[in-house]
Design an enzyme around this catalytic site. Structure first.
Site, PDB file in Angstrom:
ATOM      1  CD  GLU A 172      -5.139  -2.323   1.958  1.00 49.26           C
ATOM      2  OE1 GLU A 172      -5.427  -1.749   0.887  1.00 49.26           O
ATOM      3  OE2 GLU A 172      -4.593  -1.739   2.909  1.00 49.26           O
ATOM      4  CE  LYS A 223     -17.671  14.359  16.188  1.00 54.91           C
ATOM      5  NZ  LYS A 223     -17.523  13.283  17.140  1.00 54.91           N
ATOM      6  CB  THR A 274      -0.872   0.053   1.263  1.00 58.78           C
ATOM      7  OG1 THR A 274       0.013   0.150   2.378  1.00 58.78           O
ATOM      8  CG2 THR A 274      -1.734  -1.170   1.408  1.00 58.78           C
ATOM      9  CD1 TRP A 321     -20.153  12.543  11.881  1.00 59.62           C
ATOM     10  CD2 TRP A 321     -17.975  12.983  11.818  1.00 59.62           C
ATOM     11  NE1 TRP A 321     -19.548  11.784  12.841  1.00 59.62           N
ATOM     12  CE2 TRP A 321     -18.211  12.028  12.832  1.00 59.62           C
ATOM     13  CE3 TRP A 321     -16.659  13.417  11.593  1.00 59.62           C
ATOM     14  CZ2 TRP A 321     -17.201  11.500  13.622  1.00 59.62           C
ATOM     15  CZ3 TRP A 321     -15.652  12.891  12.375  1.00 59.62           C
ATOM     16  CH2 TRP A 321     -15.926  11.945  13.386  1.00 59.62           C
TER      17      TRP A 321
HETATM   18  P1  ADP Z   1      -3.632   4.385  -0.775  1.00 56.10           P
HETATM   19  O1  ADP Z   1      -4.376   3.929   0.462  1.00 56.10           O
HETATM   20  O2  ADP Z   1      -2.209   4.520  -0.556  1.00 56.10           O
HETATM   21  O3  ADP Z   1      -4.256   5.565  -1.466  1.00 56.10           O
HETATM   22  P2  ADP Z   1      -5.015   2.505  -2.414  1.00 56.10           P
HETATM   23  O4  ADP Z   1      -4.905   2.704  -3.855  1.00 56.10           O
HETATM   24  O5  ADP Z   1      -5.111   1.141  -1.890  1.00 56.10           O
HETATM   25  O6  ADP Z   1      -3.769   3.194  -1.786  1.00 56.10           O
HETATM   26  O7  ADP Z   1      -6.221   3.405  -1.913  1.00 56.10           O
HETATM   27  C1  ADP Z   1      -7.467   2.907  -1.561  1.00 56.10           C
HETATM   28  C2  ADP Z   1      -8.343   4.035  -1.132  1.00 56.10           C
HETATM   29  O8  ADP Z   1      -8.618   4.922  -2.212  1.00 56.10           O
HETATM   30  C3  ADP Z   1      -9.703   3.631  -0.639  1.00 56.10           C
HETATM   31  O9  ADP Z   1      -9.662   3.179   0.690  1.00 56.10           O
HETATM   32  C4  ADP Z   1     -10.492   4.927  -0.794  1.00 56.10           C
HETATM   33  O10 ADP Z   1     -10.274   5.800   0.290  1.00 56.10           O
HETATM   34  C5  ADP Z   1      -9.901   5.531  -2.016  1.00 56.10           C
HETATM   35  N1  ADP Z   1     -10.766   5.292  -3.170  1.00 56.10           N
HETATM   36  C6  ADP Z   1     -10.649   4.349  -4.105  1.00 56.10           C
HETATM   37  N2  ADP Z   1     -11.617   4.456  -5.030  1.00 56.10           N
HETATM   38  C7  ADP Z   1     -12.399   5.491  -4.667  1.00 56.10           C
HETATM   39  C8  ADP Z   1     -13.575   6.119  -5.208  1.00 56.10           C
HETATM   40  N3  ADP Z   1     -14.125   5.712  -6.341  1.00 56.10           N
HETATM   41  N4  ADP Z   1     -14.096   7.168  -4.525  1.00 56.10           N
HETATM   42  C9  ADP Z   1     -13.548   7.614  -3.386  1.00 56.10           C
HETATM   43  N5  ADP Z   1     -12.438   7.078  -2.837  1.00 56.10           N
HETATM   44  C10 ADP Z   1     -11.865   6.022  -3.465  1.00 56.10           C
END
Ligand code: ADP
Length: 539
Positions: free
Chosen positions: A328, A437, A185, A442
């Site tokens: 993940e 917050k 990640t 929120w």
């Molecule tokens: P990192 O956590 O380093 O950014 P990832 O690519 O695994 O790496 O990121 C996953 C995260 O990206 C998700 O948990 C979410 O917060 C965000 N994410 C992915 N797709 C979307 C989407 N379509 N809309 C909003 N957030 C998204």
């Protein structure tokens, strides 16, 4: 009574061998450093992939040995995508945009035995070579760049090794749960964590991308993954193309809007996929282009502003298809298709559905829970809680890491706050660490950004929460104006008036030149927050 069906392991060797046999003449195109394009058929690619498995034997890479890559999207990278796992090794795609100390941490943590590196990227990797404790060999893939190749016995040439190796005839994986690949990640908090995919998870995930109600990826498609192969396996598309027999176009190092638009036009791409920043940059580039072949623009990785999706609808006649996922989750978790029972809703409501992250994929379950508990919240469109998922391509743990991302009852904690409506549409309100917050209530930074980006003069907007004596936290909007537009903080506030609750409107709107981006091109709120915190400390 037990079922009486065969229990055949799900493995990438099956995907590879089927592609080799059925799609010999289909093409893999790679855009090269000098602006040219290299073309190779699946037949030739498969032969080279078998030789590459031989190279891994010749280099003495152990069973389960981690095969690192430090590379752009290319046909060679796709050879590695199959040669490593199909010969029993584990592909480890290193993120080329990590800070050097993170690259060192990740390669050492994964215990990479070899790293395959594009010549154009050698100047980034080679200075770290002595710190990579387990890497014995660096194999240079010459992508036409003129970067100097140091004279060092650890450095080998890809094509020379390939020419000297024998193709491996027998590729067999008996245990479908054997590791096939790993990705770290990008580590927005703490050190990056290793997600380890299995043959089974990758095969099922590739199949999921082919379902009619996800991407309907098929043999007829020409797929352009703008998303890097080191970002959650190019979102699974690189395996899916081989399974489907689709043609693939690899963008190489030039990800500029012009280069991508030209590839889409000239290669008659039907499916293209990338993070929102890629598509935001592309929008002005589309005028006057023939995009007739393009049927699907997949976008995810961070919130997709409604204005962006609708902008594409106006220009190309196709809205963006939003997907949600994480490293993940392999990564496809949900896809925002519109149910046939909802198509007669108003245009505004349909745009709202497309701006959600959609419906959970088949074989994946989702729920929202009260933060920090496993108390399940209703799917009523208003209850907000942490999104949790489980399924056959969802991580069960991290590599060599004590902390588990999974709850005691087996669900992955995503760190995303979401609502789910009665139809099953998931809306991401925020990341847990980004929610604001204010006065005990929120504020969704994602929703505020969405509204600000609907302003015709706004190119990008990111909203962060900063400490406030009276309210605890208040939103601060960082806004980038479109080229040539004259936009003031007051204009932005005026625009929000009536679009969001009054108390959501940020007192502070900062006009900035550019929103900082993460290693995979997302808005980096961590960097933005740091910038303001530094400023406050020095005030
Ligand atoms: P990192 O956590 O380093 O950014 P990832 O690519 O695994 O790496 O990121 C996953 C995260 O990206 C998700 O948990 C979410 O917060 C965000 N994410 C992915 N797709 C979307 C989407 N379509 N809309 C909003 N957030 C998204």
């Amino acid at each position: 009574m037990q079922g009486l069906m065969q229990d055949v392991p799900l493995s990438l060797t099956h995907v590879f061998e089927r592609a080799e046999r059925l799609w010999r003449d289909k093409e893999i195109v790679t855009a090269t450093v000098g602006g040219g394009r290299e073309r190779i058929t699946y037949g030739a690619w498969a032969e080279r992939t078998r030789r590459l498995a031989g190279v891994l034997d010749d280099l003495g890479i152990s069973k389960d040995g981690r095969v690192g890559t430090f590379a752009w999207n290319s046909a060679r990278h796709l050879e590695l995508y199959f040669a490593a796992p199909c010969s029993g090794r584990v592909l480890h795609t290193l993120n080329i945009r990590l800070f050097p100390e993170q690259v060192v941490y990740v390669a050492n943590h994964a215990e990479d035995e070899v790293v395959f590196v594009d010549r154009s990227l050698l100047p980034l990797l080679w200075p770290l070579a002595d710190q990579l404790e387990t890497v014995k060999t660096f194999v240079v893939m010459d992508d036409g760049a003129d970067a100097e190749i140091p004279d060092d016995p650890r450095i080998r040439d890809y094509e020379e090794l390939l020419a000297a190796a024998s193709p491996v005839a027998d590729l067999a994986i008996e245990d479908e749960n054997q590791a096939a690949a790993m990705c770290y990640t990008s580590g927005t908090t703490g050190n990056p964590k290793g997600v380890v995919y299995s043959h089974r998870s990758m095969t099922l995930h590739a199949m999921a991308t082919m379902l009619a109600d996800t991407f309907a990826l098929s043999e007829r498609d020409v797929v352009l993954p703008v998303v890097p192969q080191f970002h959650a396996n190019a979102w699974g598309l690189a395996h899916a193309v081989a399974m489907a027999g689709a043609s693939i176009v690899m963008p190489g190092p030039d990800l500029s809007p012009k280069a991508i638009a030209t590839l889409i036009e000239e290669e008659r791409v039907t499916i293209a996929a990338g993070v929102p920043t890629i598509w935001m940059g592309m929008l002005p580039e589309l005028d006057g282009r023939d995009l007739d072949a393009l049927r699907l623009i997949i976008c995810g990785g961070s919130a997709v502003p409604r204005a962006l999706s609708e902008g594409y609808r106006e220009k190309t006649g196709r809205p963006i298809l939003q997907a949600w996922g994480m490293t993940e989750t392999s990564p496809i978790g949900s896809v925002a298709t519109v149910k046939s029972t909802l198509v007669d809703r108003s245009e505004d409501e349909l745009a709202g559905l497309r701006a959600s992250v959609g419906l959970i994929s088949p074989l994946v379950d989702c729920r929202i829970v009260e933060s920090g508990t496993i108390d399940v919240l209703p799917w009523d469109g208003s209850a907000q809680g942490e999104l949790q998922v489980r399924g056959p391509w969802i991580a069960a743990g991290y590599y060599a890491e004590e902390r588990s991302p999974v709850t005691e009852d087996g669900w992955l904690q995503t760190g995303d706050v979401a609502t789910i409506d009665p139809e099953g549409y998931i809306r991401i309100v925020d990341r847990t660490k980004d929610v604001i917050k204010s006065g005990g209530e929120w504020i969704s930074s994602v929703e505020l950004e969405n509204e600000i980006m609907a302003h015709p003069d706004v190119a990008e907007a990111a909203v962060i929460g900063l400490p406030d004596q009276k309210w605890g936290e208040r939103p601060v909007a960082c806004v980038v104006a479109k080229d040539g537009a004259s936009l003031s903080a007051e204009d932005v506030k005026q625009f929000l008036n009536g679009r969001v609750a009054k108390w959501w409107i940020p007192e502070r709107v900062e006009l900035i030149d550019e929103v900082p981006k993460t290693s995979v091109g997302k808005f980096s709120k961590k960097d933005l927050r740091a910038r303001f915190e530094e400023e406050a400390a020095s005030a």
